[in-house]
Design an enzyme around this catalytic site. Structure first.
Site, PDB file in Angstrom:
ATOM      1  N   ARG A  68      -7.006  -0.207  -6.946  1.00 20.81           N
ATOM      2  CA  ARG A  68      -7.055   0.397  -5.727  1.00 20.81           C
ATOM      3  C   ARG A  68      -7.644   2.031  -6.457  1.00 20.81           C
ATOM      4  O   ARG A  68      -7.043   1.849  -7.220  1.00 20.81           O
ATOM      5  CB  ARG A  68      -6.775   1.099  -4.787  1.00 20.81           C
TER       6      ARG A  68
ATOM      7  N   GLN B  95      -1.927   2.248  10.177  1.00 18.25           N
ATOM      8  CA  GLN B  95      -0.409   1.963   9.398  1.00 18.25           C
ATOM      9  C   GLN B  95       0.879   2.859  10.169  1.00 18.25           C
ATOM     10  O   GLN B  95       1.737   3.392   9.852  1.00 18.25           O
ATOM     11  CB  GLN B  95      -1.137   3.274   8.180  1.00 18.25           C
TER      12      GLN B  95
ATOM     13  N   ARG C 227       0.805  -0.735   0.083  1.00 18.02           N
ATOM     14  CA  ARG C 227      -0.004   0.002   0.190  1.00 18.02           C
ATOM     15  C   ARG C 227       0.703   1.390   0.139  1.00 18.02           C
ATOM     16  O   ARG C 227       2.369   0.960  -0.145  1.00 18.02           O
ATOM     17  CB  ARG C 227      -0.987   0.108   1.429  1.00 18.02           C
TER      18      ARG C 227
ATOM     19  N   ASP D  53      -2.022  10.709  -2.177  1.00 22.05           N
ATOM     20  CA  ASP D  53      -1.934   9.215  -2.749  1.00 22.05           C
ATOM     21  C   ASP D  53      -2.509  10.458  -4.365  1.00 22.05           C
ATOM     22  O   ASP D  53      -2.387  10.016  -5.416  1.00 22.05           O
ATOM     23  CB  ASP D  53      -3.569   8.941  -2.471  1.00 22.05           C
TER      24      ASP D  53
ATOM     25  N   LYS E 153      -4.119   9.538   3.195  1.00 17.60           N
ATOM     26  CA  LYS E 153      -5.199   9.706   4.413  1.00 17.60           C
ATOM     27  C   LYS E 153      -5.735   9.801   4.841  1.00 17.60           C
ATOM     28  O   LYS E 153      -5.658  11.453   5.620  1.00 17.60           O
ATOM     29  CB  LYS E 153      -3.882   8.465   5.226  1.00 17.60           C
TER      30      LYS E 153
HETATM   31  O1  MRU Z   1      -4.684   3.225   2.807  1.00 19.90           O
HETATM   32  P1  MRU Z   1      -3.237   3.091   2.646  1.00 19.90           P
HETATM   33  O2  MRU Z   1      -2.645   2.647   2.888  1.00 19.90           O
HETATM   34  O3  MRU Z   1      -2.614   2.995   0.539  1.00 19.90           O
HETATM   35  O4  MRU Z   1      -2.951   5.293   2.014  1.00 19.90           O
HETATM   36  C1  MRU Z   1      -1.518   4.868   2.459  1.00 19.90           C
HETATM   37  C2  MRU Z   1      -1.120   6.912   1.761  1.00 19.90           C
HETATM   38  O5  MRU Z   1      -2.524   7.510   2.539  1.00 19.90           O
HETATM   39  C3  MRU Z   1       0.299   7.872   2.199  1.00 19.90           C
HETATM   40  O6  MRU Z   1      -0.022   8.555   3.286  1.00 19.90           O
HETATM   41  C4  MRU Z   1       0.229   7.600   0.462  1.00 19.90           C
HETATM   42  O7  MRU Z   1       0.312   7.237  -0.403  1.00 19.90           O
HETATM   43  C5  MRU Z   1       1.347   8.234   0.137  1.00 19.90           C
HETATM   44  S1  MRU Z   1       2.638   7.344   0.797  1.00 19.90           S
HETATM   45  C6  MRU Z   1       3.999   7.872  -0.030  1.00 19.90           C
END
Ligand code: MRU
Length: 346
Positions: free
Chosen positions: A93, A196, A50, A237, A248
């Site tokens: 996703r 996370q 992820r 993201d 997130k």
């Molecule tokens: O749901 P996830 O764990 O994939 O979400 C990840 C995040 O929100 C990170 O902060 C984002 O992808 C940046 S990773 C360098």
């Protein structure tokens, strides 16, 4: 390899994709070996891997596996044969634009390939992977320049080596600031509901000897109120063309609290995370995940049996709350559509 940079979550070895299974961290460190595009897409959906850049890199290797199967099935028409797997990968996703960016970059090679496409596609996926690590080193330097000596920072989710090709985006800046002896403490939000922060960020930083203190997401505003922390540093993201930032769930609340308490807010993301086709963050598709992630913990129900839940995986922080976006191409302070366009034109 740089100092404080020991982790790699994605490895291409012996003609197979190896993913560190992040569902079982920090208690278990096991790598899954993947040989098919479909299982690669499922690994992305199920959070084996992820984090936006890591999702893109994984998908690129997924295209290699898809091409291998398509060529074995129908060497003369592998470009048609591969399409179902390409779509399946694209559906894994929805929010991290790096996924679609990587698939597009891999697909752009298809017309020029002759014979067995695998070697050329492995090389391209490897370049995507390596370029991401290099971008993170570069962003580490650019972001670290904003951090004064003896600074405590807060981060949300995991934007580290685990979420990228290596070194990390937000945690890359944190690694660089630590190497420059500027960091007094990293505070990490636990990041409900998937944790996370607790399961990944705290573990990742401890692996490299970087001091980290966990707090529940609800404690972040109170911490900022104490004046202990002067920067909030997060990944993203997807960043829209006007500088709005999807990250997130909980990032938006952290940004509001940061603004209220005079804490600076830094977003660190490679340009593969910037989606200039969207004029505002309102257009970013936000993934809704299973209610079970909120209603239970480690498979144990934590809410009344009939309780309902809302589980958006991401939120959008308006550009007005962002002090600086750090990319490998340069930084954008107080982002606007004009400044984002100028960055992407570099
Ligand atoms: O749901 P996830 O764990 O994939 O979400 C990840 C995040 O929100 C990170 O902060 C984002 O992808 C940046 S990773 C360098």
């Amino acid at each position: 390899m740089k100092q404080n940079d020991s982790l790699r979550a994605i490895i291409w070895r012996d003609n197979a994709l190896h993913l560190l299974d992040q569902r079982y961290l920090p208690h278990q460190q096991t790598y899954l070996e993947l040989l098919q595009a479909k299982e690669t897409a499922d690994a992305i959906r199920d959070m084996v891997v992820r984090g936006a850049p890591a999702i893109g890199i994984t998908a690129a290797y997924g295209v290699v596996l898809a091409a291998r199967a398509a060529y074995a099935k129908n060497a003369g028409a592998w470009r048609e044969e591969i399409q179902a797997d390409m779509q399946y990968l694209a559906q894994s996703r929805p929010t991290a634009v790096n996924l679609f960016w990587a698939l597009k970059r891999m697909e752009a090679l298809f017309p020029s390939l002759e014979g067995d496409p695998e070697a050329a596609l492995v090389a391209e996926a490897g370049r995507i992977h390596q370029e991401d690590i290099e971008a993170n080193y570069q962003m580490g330097l650019l972001g670290e320049a904003y951090i004064p000596k003896d600074t405590a920072v807060i981060t949300h989710c995991n934007a580290g080596a685990l979420a990228t090709g290596g070194y990390g985006t937000a945690l890359g800046v944190i690694r660089s600031a630590f190497s420059a002896d500027k960091l007094s403490q990293v505070y990490a939000d636990e990041t409900r509901p998937w944790l996370q922060g607790a399961r990944l960020t705290a573990w990742e930083l401890l692996q490299d000897g970087i001091p980290v203190t966990l707090l529940s997401d609800g404690a972040a505003a109170s911490l900022l109120r104490t004046g202990t922390v002067s920067w909030a540093i997060v990944g993203s993201d997807r960043i829209a063309g006007n500088g709005d930032v999807a990250n997130k769930i909980g990032t938006y609340g952290l940004a509001i609290a940061a603004k209220h308490h005079g804490v600076k807010f830094m977003v660190v993301a490679p340009t593969s995370t910037i989606d200039m086709s969207l004029s505002s963050g309102e257009q970013i598709p936000i993934e809704n995940r299973s209610k079970d992630e909120v209603l239970s913990l480690n498979g144990q129900a934590v809410a009344a049996q009939d309780a309902d839940a809302w589980n958006p995986a991401f939120d959008v922080t308006p550009a007005a709350l962002v002090d600086v976006i750090v990319t490998e191409k340069g930084v954008v302070e107080h982002p606007t559509a004009e400044k984002m366009a100028a960055l992407m034109a570099k």
